[in-house]
Write a protein that holds these residues in place. Structure first.
Motif, PDB file in Angstrom:
ATOM      1  N   THR A 612     -42.521 -38.445 -47.806  1.00 38.44           N
ATOM      2  CA  THR A 612     -41.869 -37.353 -47.076  1.00 38.44           C
ATOM      3  C   THR A 612     -42.855 -36.489 -46.296  1.00 38.44           C
ATOM      4  OG1 THR A 612     -41.966 -35.919 -49.031  1.00 38.44           O
ATOM      5  CG2 THR A 612     -39.977 -37.253 -48.731  1.00 38.44           C
ATOM      6  N   ASN A 613     -44.135 -36.823 -46.340  1.00 38.62           N
ATOM      7  CA  ASN A 613     -45.119 -36.022 -45.606  1.00 38.62           C
ATOM      8  C   ASN A 613     -45.178 -36.513 -44.167  1.00 38.62           C
ATOM      9  OD1 ASN A 613     -47.185 -34.406 -44.743  1.00 38.62           O
ATOM     10  ND2 ASN A 613     -48.791 -35.527 -45.834  1.00 38.62           N
ATOM     11  N   ILE A 614     -44.336 -35.958 -43.337  1.00 36.69           N
ATOM     12  CA  ILE A 614     -44.199 -36.465 -41.966  1.00 36.69           C
ATOM     13  C   ILE A 614     -45.485 -36.303 -41.165  1.00 36.69           C
ATOM     14  CG2 ILE A 614     -43.303 -34.285 -41.032  1.00 36.69           C
ATOM     15  CD1 ILE A 614     -41.344 -35.998 -39.355  1.00 36.69           C
ATOM     16  N   ASN A 620     -49.500 -42.332 -33.070  1.00 37.06           N
ATOM     17  CA  ASN A 620     -49.166 -43.557 -32.334  1.00 37.06           C
ATOM     18  C   ASN A 620     -47.945 -44.251 -32.949  1.00 37.06           C
ATOM     19  OD1 ASN A 620     -51.097 -44.106 -34.526  1.00 37.06           O
ATOM     20  ND2 ASN A 620     -50.893 -46.246 -33.910  1.00 37.06           N
ATOM     21  N   TRP A 621     -47.757 -44.102 -34.265  1.00 40.22           N
ATOM     22  CA  TRP A 621     -46.580 -44.715 -34.875  1.00 40.22           C
ATOM     23  C   TRP A 621     -45.337 -43.872 -34.658  1.00 40.22           C
ATOM     24  CZ3 TRP A 621     -46.643 -49.555 -35.514  1.00 40.22           C
ATOM     25  CH2 TRP A 621     -47.822 -50.215 -35.857  1.00 40.22           C
ATOM     26  N   ILE A 622     -45.492 -42.564 -34.567  1.00 34.52           N
ATOM     27  CA  ILE A 622     -44.360 -41.719 -34.166  1.00 34.52           C
ATOM     28  C   ILE A 622     -43.889 -42.134 -32.774  1.00 34.52           C
ATOM     29  CG2 ILE A 622     -43.681 -39.370 -33.533  1.00 34.52           C
ATOM     30  CD1 ILE A 622     -43.810 -39.697 -36.505  1.00 34.52           C
ATOM     31  N   GLU A 623     -44.839 -42.337 -31.876  1.00 33.69           N
ATOM     32  CA  GLU A 623     -44.483 -42.745 -30.515  1.00 33.69           C
ATOM     33  C   GLU A 623     -43.860 -44.134 -30.504  1.00 33.69           C
ATOM     34  OE1 GLU A 623     -44.420 -40.745 -28.087  1.00 33.69           O
ATOM     35  OE2 GLU A 623     -45.485 -39.096 -29.055  1.00 33.69           O
ATOM     36  N   ALA A 624     -44.340 -45.022 -31.365  1.00 36.99           N
ATOM     37  CA  ALA A 624     -43.749 -46.353 -31.443  1.00 36.99           C
ATOM     38  C   ALA A 624     -42.291 -46.283 -31.867  1.00 36.99           C
ATOM     39  CB  ALA A 624     -44.550 -47.220 -32.412  1.00 36.99           C
ATOM     40  N   VAL A 625     -41.994 -45.408 -32.819  1.00 33.64           N
ATOM     41  CA  VAL A 625     -40.601 -45.223 -33.245  1.00 33.64           C
ATOM     42  C   VAL A 625     -39.754 -44.749 -32.073  1.00 33.64           C
ATOM     43  CG1 VAL A 625     -39.076 -43.833 -34.693  1.00 33.64           C
ATOM     44  CG2 VAL A 625     -41.168 -44.804 -35.660  1.00 33.64           C
ATOM     45  N   LYS A 626     -40.269 -43.759 -31.347  1.00 33.42           N
ATOM     46  CA  LYS A 626     -39.487 -43.190 -30.240  1.00 33.42           C
ATOM     47  C   LYS A 626     -39.303 -44.191 -29.101  1.00 33.42           C
ATOM     48  CE  LYS A 626     -41.983 -39.379 -29.791  1.00 33.42           C
ATOM     49  NZ  LYS A 626     -42.394 -38.029 -29.378  1.00 33.42           N
ATOM     50  N   THR A 627     -40.231 -45.101 -28.957  1.00 31.08           N
ATOM     51  CA  THR A 627     -40.147 -46.088 -27.884  1.00 31.08           C
ATOM     52  C   THR A 627     -39.246 -47.257 -28.250  1.00 31.08           C
ATOM     53  OG1 THR A 627     -42.374 -45.522 -27.132  1.00 31.08           O
ATOM     54  CG2 THR A 627     -41.495 -47.646 -26.424  1.00 31.08           C
ATOM     55  N   VAL A 832     -36.342 -32.831 -45.913  1.00 37.17           N
ATOM     56  CA  VAL A 832     -36.960 -33.894 -46.713  1.00 37.17           C
ATOM     57  C   VAL A 832     -36.352 -35.242 -46.357  1.00 37.17           C
ATOM     58  CG1 VAL A 832     -37.143 -34.820 -49.056  1.00 37.17           C
ATOM     59  CG2 VAL A 832     -37.665 -32.420 -48.619  1.00 37.17           C
ATOM     60  N   LYS A 833     -35.017 -35.302 -46.263  1.00 31.56           N
ATOM     61  CA  LYS A 833     -34.347 -36.562 -45.958  1.00 31.56           C
ATOM     62  C   LYS A 833     -34.747 -37.071 -44.571  1.00 31.56           C
ATOM     63  CE  LYS A 833     -31.971 -36.468 -49.825  1.00 31.56           C
ATOM     64  NZ  LYS A 833     -31.200 -35.274 -49.974  1.00 31.56           N
ATOM     65  N   ALA A 834     -34.847 -36.161 -43.602  1.00 32.59           N
ATOM     66  CA  ALA A 834     -35.214 -36.572 -42.244  1.00 32.59           C
ATOM     67  C   ALA A 834     -36.674 -37.010 -42.175  1.00 32.59           C
ATOM     68  CB  ALA A 834     -34.948 -35.436 -41.262  1.00 32.59           C
ATOM     69  N   TRP A 839     -40.527 -41.594 -41.770  1.00 26.46           N
ATOM     70  CA  TRP A 839     -41.483 -42.445 -42.489  1.00 26.46           C
ATOM     71  C   TRP A 839     -40.970 -43.888 -42.511  1.00 26.46           C
ATOM     72  CZ3 TRP A 839     -45.824 -40.444 -45.445  1.00 26.46           C
ATOM     73  CH2 TRP A 839     -46.514 -41.410 -46.176  1.00 26.46           C
ATOM     74  N   LEU A 840     -39.688 -44.055 -42.834  1.00 27.31           N
ATOM     75  CA  LEU A 840     -39.098 -45.389 -42.893  1.00 27.31           C
ATOM     76  C   LEU A 840     -39.155 -46.076 -41.533  1.00 27.31           C
ATOM     77  CD1 LEU A 840     -37.499 -47.639 -44.266  1.00 27.31           C
ATOM     78  CD2 LEU A 840     -35.413 -46.336 -43.795  1.00 27.31           C
ATOM     79  N   MET A 841     -38.788 -45.362 -40.479  1.00 25.47           N
ATOM     80  CA  MET A 841     -38.800 -45.967 -39.153  1.00 25.47           C
ATOM     81  C   MET A 841     -40.213 -46.395 -38.750  1.00 25.47           C
ATOM     82  SD  MET A 841     -35.691 -46.142 -37.971  1.00 25.47           S
ATOM     83  CE  MET A 841     -35.253 -46.547 -39.654  1.00 25.47           C
ATOM     84  N   ALA A 842     -41.209 -45.558 -39.084  1.00 24.95           N
ATOM     85  CA  ALA A 842     -42.596 -45.918 -38.761  1.00 24.95           C
ATOM     86  C   ALA A 842     -43.031 -47.157 -39.537  1.00 24.95           C
ATOM     87  CB  ALA A 842     -43.525 -44.739 -39.055  1.00 24.95           C
TER      88      ALA A 842
END
Length: 850
Positions: A612-614, A620-627, A832-834, A839-842
């Motif tokens: 849960t530690n966003i 770069n993985w946050i951006e990968a999720v968004k892309t 926390v859930k978000a 984390w899951l998407m990354a």
């Protein structure tokens, strides 16, 4: 038709639908009678509240029920009736029950009379509308129950600003200005919000010394949401904050640093008196001359999601104890790095009087100390050095520290799912050891390492690990599922060590001798022959990228590694360093990682309270999720915690951009995109039969995925079905999702556990069903979003309850209220859930986790 209590709403509704289809969908069913809540006898039979024998007498505004002075919450329950849906609103906001109990939050209310609106409606009508009740119909029955708050109970929140005025009220429009003067005005229960800007402290008299809170009324110092206000020191300031003899304090969302390299000794200090019940969360502490956190005697300390780096004497530490030292400590999701690489305005200052600053250095105490998901890199001293007994280090990355990687001195300590690599930090002359046990206490203490990877270079003269090198005290040490690789020296245990080597892997490339223990040596051939213990192996472990003196290492295992599938499951953790479920193959892998690489289809992922530690997710993985990510999400009201939480995270930080569309693909954008619901005819409140349980729902799910190939992931969430469902019904869920996986191999289907709110027999049943889902996902390498586990943990503490002699997890009270946007929980739980969703998407996009 009479239904037994055990017949689920799902079966009832499905039969009703089939009946409609057989008779013509245009003919509405006979309405179910709605109880008349205005009838005193009916209302008294339905409403249950402690101390009220005749609830109907308080349904008039001129005769409210008076609450006790100082009441912070008020609770009541409504007796369930078949096919009747209750809606409760307080001050215009819907209140969702926990079980059948409604809890009203009275914090912040002035004295006066307040109405509780209670409406009874047809559950069948709610089903027909997709569960989205937005207004009362002509067949609803509504009554108002009046309560009286007899004493004002306001929340006390104050503000401070660099441009404020200490003569102001402390309100948001009239903030105070000076930190130490503002903090001195606080009393237990108060919150002081630092508005954005810089707060410069120069003199000892300007140090922030907060008063103590109480167990039920903590004092909170926090930065304004969406900003990171900075507290800066200069003029050789002793410390920014002193917490000696202070308790029940939370400090969060602040930066501590020096004024452009000015001398500034400690960020947070507490060495002159005992401290207890302290939470330090989301702090950035850097470029400090001495310690980031410097405590002597502290109990019940939580250091959460903090980044502490470039501190001259160390990130976290303190002098030897005068009382009990460090006890009941949790350090989680932190980065403790680059200690000793800064001193008095100069990086790598040769004048630093402290030659071995640790990432964490703790003096002797009884503990316990838990260090979880902590990164410790490039410290001039040890990575993690703990003299405390009962130190538990797990899911940690300890890399490229000049001195010892991890050093344990205290009895009962253990390390699990941890990587130690790069010891020496590029200096081949460094003779320090990746792992050390040096114990000098009473005989026969125990230590344990499980699924730890220790990797080094054979060019640097050091043992891979040494145990009791210069101590003659007898101890017992267990090494289980560990990898010791690429070191110049052996794994060494003195003759006074009762060493148990269980399913470990050894690779010392330049010598046949791999292990020294029990007064003898063990060669690779002798280890392979079983002389050192059961299940041990030797040879190149085949890491993906075992580079030393670099941050580009990857110590995950290739698929053909001799360490794959050759560990023991007895006593092994259920996941690995990244949170990947164990085992993925025929057996548990040795070392800290389970199998190689990212997460191709067929490999499992478990996301729970450890994920849960966003802020730990690389950008770069946050951006990968968004892309790349589009999620099809079919949910119930509990499941909306993910949507609502994602929207809130976006409001706090634009990096976590989120876009959803109702029953359709979201527009292209640089955001995590979500198809929310099924079709417009079904809506976004999705019962089991709307997604997987009934042929009609399966047909809708198939149609959505077939017509929209850009959808990469699909997930359905539970409501409260698991409170009553049988193992056979859950097996049907698991089989249905598995069948969809086979039919749509290009889509990753995400399994989910149900919420953890129910108690008693229902709570025990939902725990068993959640365990059933977890076991299936672990055994079959599925992707699991462990909603229930996320419910139960808050700040490292798991909430539990009991039923019929069984103790099991339950939703933590910290998430109960105030209810947030119809999600059944508060905003903290939604966040926390978000965070776990990101984390899951990354992970699904290929991030290896931490």
């Amino acid at each position: 038709m009479r239904f037994l209590n055990k017949v689920s709403l799902a079966l009832y509704a499905l039969l009703a639908i089939l009946f409609l289809l057989s008779c013509s969908a245009s003919t509405p069913p006979t309405p179910t009678p709605i109880p008349d809540l205005t009838d005193p006898e009916v209302f008294n039979a339905i409403m249950t509240v402690v101390g009220v024998s005749d609830p109907s007498q308080y349904t008039r505004e001129d005769h409210p029920f008076s609450l006790l002075p100082g009441s912070e919450v008020w609770e009541f329950s409504l007796v369930a009736r078949q096919n009747v849906l209750y809606t409760v609103r307080f001050r215009g906001v819907r209140v969702n029950p926990v079980g059948r109990k409604y809890v009203l939050n009275l914090r912040g209310l002035e004295s006066g009379k307040y109405a509780v609106e209670i409406t009874a409606s047809s559950a069948s009508a709610a089903l027909k509308l997709g569960g989205a009740y937005t207004s009362a119909s002509s067949r609803d029955s509504t009554v108002f129950f009046w309560i009286k708050v007899t004493e004002a109970n306001p929340e006390r929140v104050f503000y401070i600003s660099p441009t404020g005025n200490d003569a102001g009220t402390g309100g948001q429009q009239s903030p105070w200005r000076t930190p130490h003067l503002s903090v001195a005005k606080l009393v237990p229960g108060d919150t002081l919000i630092f508005l954005d800007g810089e707060y410069v402290l120069s003199e000892f008299d300007e140090i922030i010394i907060p008063p103590s809170g109480t167990e039920d009324a903590w004092i909170t110092l926090t930065g304004a949401p969406g900003f990171k206000p900075s507290i800066k020191g200069e003029n050789n300031l002793y410390s920014a904050i002193i917490l000696s003899d202070v308790s029940y304090i939370k400090i969060s969302n602040l930066e501590f640093t020096s004024v452009t390299g000015e001398y500034f000794r400690d960020a947070i200090n507490g060495v002159d008196g005992p401290i207890n019940h302290i939470v330090l969360e989301d702090l950035d502490i850097h470029h400090i001359d001495e310690f980031g956190i410097n405590f002597r005697d502290v109990e019940h300390l939580q250091v959460l999601d903090c980044r502490i780096f470039y501190c001259g004497f160390g990130a976290i530490g303190g002098p030897p104890a005068e009382n009990d030292g460090w006890r009941h400590i949790l350090i989680r999701d932190c980065d403790l790095s680059y200690s000793g690489h800064y001193y008095q305005g100069v990086e790598d200052n040769p004048l630093n009087p402290y030659d071995r600053p640790d990432g964490l250095g703790l003096e002797a105490s009884d503990g316990p100390i838990e260090i979880v998901r902590v990164t410790v890199r490039h410290n001039r001293g040890d990575g993690l050095d703990s003299k405390a007994a009962n130190t538990f280090i797990h899911h940690c990355l300890v890399s490229n520290n000049y001195a010892d990687g991890i050093k344990l001195w205290g009895a009962g300590s253990k390390v699990e799912n941890t990587l130690i690599c790069g010891t020496g930090d590029g200096a081949l002359e460094s003779g320090w050891c990746p792992f050390v046990i040096s114990y000098w206490g009473a005989p026969n203490a125990t230590f344990k390492l499980t699924n730890v990877t220790i990797a080094d270079t054979p060019d640097r003269p050091s043992y891979s690990a040494h145990i009791q090198y210069d101590s003659t005290v007898p101890i017992r040490v267990t090494l289980k599922n560990c990898i010791f690789a690429n070191a110049y020296g052996t794994v060494y245990a003195n003759v006074n060590v009762d060493l148990i080597v269980d399913h470990c892997h050894f690779y010392r490339p330049n010598d046949a001798v791999q292990l020294e223990a029990h007064g003898r040596t063990y060669t690779a051939d002798q280890i392979a022959a079983g002389q050192a213990g059961v299940g041990n192996s030797v040879g190149n472990p085949l890491f993906l990228n075992p580079v030393w003196a670099s941050d580009a290492f990857d110590y995950q295992l290739e698929g053909t590694s001799p360490a794959v599938d050759t560990g023991t499951s007895t006593g092994a953790p259920f996941d690995d360093l990244d949170g990947t479920a164990r085992p993925l193959g025929a057996g548990v892998d040795k070392g800290c990682y389970e199998r190689a690489g990212s997460t191709p289809i067929g490999e499992g992922i478990v996301v729970d309270h450890l994920a849960t530690n966003i802020s730990s997710i690389p950008r770069n993985w946050i951006e990968a999720v968004k892309t790349n990510s589009i999620l099809h999400y079919a949910r119930r009201s509990h499941g909306s915690q993910l949507n609502v939480g994602a929207e809130w995270l976006q409001s706090q930080n634009a990096l976590y951009a989120y876009s959803e569309n109702w029953c359709a693909l979201p527009e292209p954008s640089n955001a995590l995109r979500v198809w929310n619901g099924q079709t417009p005819e079904i809506g976004d409140y999705i019962f089991p039969w709307d997604y997987w349980e009934a042929p009609e729902g399966l047909a809708v799910t198939r149609a959505i995925l077939t017509a929209n190939p850009s959808i990469k992931y699909s997930m359905w969430s539970w409501c409260t079905e698991l409170d009553e469902w049988s193992a056979e019904q859950v097996d049907a869920y698991l089989a249905a999702i598995s069948a969809l996986e086979a039919e749509f191999p290009q889509v990753r289907f995400i399994y989910m556990t149900g919420n953890a709110q129910a108690t008693g027999a229902e709570g025990w049943n939902r725990h068993l069903r959640n365990e059933q889902i977890r076991a299936y996902c672990r055994a079959n390498n599925k992707v699991l979003y462990d909603f229930a586990d996320l419910d139960c943990w808050y700040q490292g503490v798991q909430a539990t309850t009991s039923y019929a002699g069984h103790t099991y997890p339950i939703q933590h009270n910290a998430y109960a209220s105030p209810e947030y946007e119809g999600t059944h929980v508060n905003r903290q739980s939604c966040s926390v859930k978000a965070s776990a969703l990101w984390w899951l998407m990354a992970r699904l996009e290929g991030w290896g986790g931490i």
